[in-house]
Design an enzyme around this catalytic site. Structure first.
Site, short mmCIF file in Angstrom:
data_model
loop_
_atom_site.label_atom_id
_atom_site.label_comp_id
_atom_site.label_asym_id
_atom_site.label_seq_id
_atom_site.Cartn_x
_atom_site.Cartn_y
_atom_site.Cartn_z
N GLY A 70 0.81 -1.21 0.00
CA GLY A 70 0.00 0.00 0.00
C GLY A 70 0.84 1.25 0.00
CG HIS A 73 -9.97 27.24 -10.20
ND1 HIS A 73 -9.67 26.44 -11.25
CD2 HIS A 73 -8.79 27.77 -9.79
CE1 HIS A 73 -8.36 26.49 -11.50
NE2 HIS A 73 -7.80 27.31 -10.61
CG HIS A 130 -6.42 31.62 -11.15
ND1 HIS A 130 -5.66 31.35 -12.26
CD2 HIS A 130 -6.52 30.45 -10.46
CE1 HIS A 130 -5.31 30.07 -12.24
NE2 HIS A 130 -5.82 29.50 -11.15
CD GLU A 131 -7.49 30.21 -6.53
OE1 GLU A 131 -8.25 29.21 -6.56
OE2 GLU A 131 -6.29 30.14 -6.85
ZN ZN Z 1 -5.78 27.56 -10.45
#
Ligand code: ZN
Ligand code: ADP
Length: 628
Positions: free
Chosen positions: A214, A439, A435-436
């Site tokens: 794992g 998203h 930018h944020e």
């Molecule tokens: Zn980004």
């Protein structure tokens, strides 16, 4: 893990040491005697110049002279400046008139007959002493190297320093959370260690070893210790990489030693961590590594050689099972595999519970929501989160850990600590905010996406200037093609927002691009999600439990086609996210402005902003077409 430095043959060792000290003691005595002797011989005597001697003789200051092989020993008269002292000077062969001079001055002279050393004395001084001295010097230097390397150069092979041994690990299955299947397969081994006769009476043979497979930090070492703890047997452990480090032959000697020690203490557990370091497949290895091969062969020989009915069980851990030598996996060796995978939601919650036991945690803390916000985290990460949370509580002078501490801890693990002193220019800050929000907005407006949990533009130490956190509502084991495509749209949404708002682009999207490309590529090569390649497998994961590196299984021409196909998906996703943001430009600006004010917006607030102005004209997302 506590390190047991005591060696099993401690009693023997004491006697050996005693003997050694006796020798040292004897040498010291002899040396002292030798030096004192020398001192006595030389005290009270003084060397003078030959001319002085001639003068003294002519001035009648000399009482007597003795010639030895290379010296003239002079006994002066008592009334000279030298008094009782005995003087000496070298024998000057050129001076042929010494005897005449002595005769003239009436000095008595004779030749000393050299004393013949007795056989014992000469043996001690000419043989034994130099030998012992050399030995001592050698010991001294090698002893030094010895200590530096942390292992015996002289006591090659007898060295046990790297073996960790615990008589009682004190760890039980209760301490290992969220690995139910793994525990189940190990229960049998515990029973066997408890009661080997029960199995041998019937004639049942238990596996000599089990391989724990794992990713790092999922609790493989912990499980091995728990097996020892449950069975109440000693635990020997050694890391594979420590076998293969120094001199050829050392690793093999260590393996031999480990098994010898373990068999003396049977029943017990031997745990070999990172077994891939020794057990790497020998095929296709041109350069070869003698040391590793020797060590591996020794390990195989030991595993075949020992009698498992005594109750020695070998557990080994690896995160790269595919590279192990086939010989290791043959029946009678590590023929059992226990998968220790990343814990699911329930597992994560249980691990958090286990680790919060020793920590004062407020009743209001909801560990389930922390578990939800950490998909992909392994046990070691979760243990770390609880600890970071506790540290933060102390820092804020609180008596208990509260939810906020743990939430911040999650972000510290994901993105690093907040870095409030990093000052961004107004322009950069605006770019990060858009930018944020890009998203987040793409995520909110597309259908097959996870809800937004948090948007922030507080910089973090691990390099993020801001980030958007999405959290799945439930644990997912399968991802659909539509979801994957929308994920790519969300990843590209940041750059898209910059384009829509500023008509210019920045370097801030590099990580997004990397992730988006990887996702798009696996849609093409691994998951068979394009019409062009249908269900053809073009790549395979070679390193599933580590970074998931891929190996291509196709012709070079196909590789070029894979690139084309990947590009098609990325272009489609990019177009989609630009379209979504263009259509909701006002919303983008509004939320970005709010984010610039507040620096952090939580999911609920964000959604209410989105809902307030939801654009009903958003048609449902059409399929991207790879066959154009
Ligand atoms: Zn980004
Ligand atoms: P591995 O050997 O798989 O790399 P370890 O066993 O060394 O991982 O795990 C490191 C630490 O992480 C453990 O000491 C323990 O504190 C924590 N941990 C990992 N997995 C678990 C688990 N399933 N339950 C509880 N703690 C865990």
């Amino acid at each position: 893990m506590f390190k047991d430095n005591k060696k099993p043959e401690d009693n023997n060792k004491f006697n050996k040491n005693k003997f050694k000290y006796m020798i040292y003691y004897a040498i010291a005595v002899i040396l002292v005697v030798y030096l004192i002797n020398d001192y006595i011989v030389n005290t009270g005597s003084k060397q003078i110049k030959y001319t002085n001697f001639i003068n003294m003789v002519s001035q009648k200051q000399v009482k007597e002279v003795k010639f030895t092989k290379d010296k003239i020993i002079i006994y002066p008269n008592k009334d000279t400046e030298y008094g009782d002292k005995i003087l000496y000077t070298g024998r000057l062969e050129e001076d042929k008139e010494v005897l005449d001079r002595l005769n003239k001055s009436n000095v008595a002279y004779d030749q000393v007959i050299p004393k013949q050393d007795g056989p014992i004395r000469s043996f001690i001084f000419n043989g034994l002493l130099p030998f012992l001295l050399l030995m001592m010097i050698g010991r001294f230097f090698f002893g030094r190297i010895d200590k530096k390397l942390g292992s015996g150069v002289m006591s090659f092979g007898k060295n046990t320093a790297k073996i960790y041994a615990e008589n009682e690990t004190g760890v039980t299955f209760k301490d290992v959370a969220g690995q139910e299947e793994a525990k189940e397969s190990l229960v049998e081994i515990v029973d066997f260690l408890h009661n080997p006769q029960k199995y041998s009476q019937i004639g049942a043979k238990l596996p000599k070893g089990a391989l724990l497979v794992g990713p790092p930090g999922t609790g493989k070492t912990l499980l091995a210790k728990a097996v020892a703890g449950e069975a109440k047997v000693p635990f020997f452990s050694l890391s594979g990489s420590s076998f293969v480090e120094m001199f050829v032959g050392m690793g093999a000697a260590r393996v031999r030693d480990l098994f010898k020690q373990a068999q003396e203490k049977a029943p017990c557990i031997i745990f070999i961590d990172e077994i891939d370091a020794i057990g790497k497949s020998r095929e296709g290895n041109i350069s070869g590594n003698d040391e590793r091969e020797q060590t591996l062969n020794q390990l195989l020989a030991e595993m075949d050689g020992f009698d498992s009915s005594k109750g020695v069980v070998i557990l080994a851990a690896t995160n790269r099972p595919e590279i192990l030598d086939k010989a290791l996996l043959r029946p009678g060796r590590f023929d059992r595999r226990v998968i220790v995978d990343r814990p699911d939601l329930k597992g994560r919650e249980e691990i958090l519970k286990v680790h919060s036991k020793g920590v004062k945690i407020s009743d209001t803390v909801d560990l389930n929501s922390i578990a939800k916000s950490t998909p992909g985290a392994v046990g070691a990460d979760l243990a770390n989160i609880i600890n970071e949370g506790a540290l933060r509580a102390v820092k804020n002078n609180r008596e208990e850990v509260i939810q906020e501490d743990l939430e911040e801890a999650v972000e510290i693990i994901i993105a690093g600590k907040e870095k409030k002193d990093r000052i961004l220019s107004g322009k950069e800050k605006r770019a990060v905010a858009f930018h944020e929000v890009g998203h987040a907005l793409v995520a909110a407006l597309l259908t097959h996406t996870d809800p937004v949990h948090k948007i922030t533009i507080v910089p973090r130490t691990m390099g993020a200037l801001g980030y958007t956190m999405q959290l799945p509502t439930e644990e997912k084991y399968l991802t659909t093609k539509e979801e994957m495509f929308d994920q790519i749209c969300v990843m590209l949404g940041g750059r898209a927002a910059e384009e829509v708002e500023f008509k210019s682009i920045s370097t801030g999207a590099s990580n997004d691009i990397e992730k988006a490309t990887e996702t798009a590529r696996s849609m093409v090569t691994i998951y068979g999600m394009t019409d062009r390649f249908d269900m053809m497998g073009l790549e395979s994961m070679s390193n599933r439990y580590l970074d998931g590196r891929r190996a291509t299984n196709c012709s070079e021409q196909t590789v070029a086609e894979i690139d084309e196909e990947t590009l098609k998906i990325i272009k489609a996703a990019h177009k989609k996210s630009i379209q979504v943001l263009e259509e909701n430009k006002d919303l983008l600006t509004k939320i970005a402005v709010r984010l610039l004010e507040k620096e952090t917006i939580m999911g609920e607030e964000f959604m209410s902003l989105v809902k307030g102005e939801e654009n009903d004209s958003m048609e449902s997302i059409e399929e991207f077409d790879t066959n154009k």
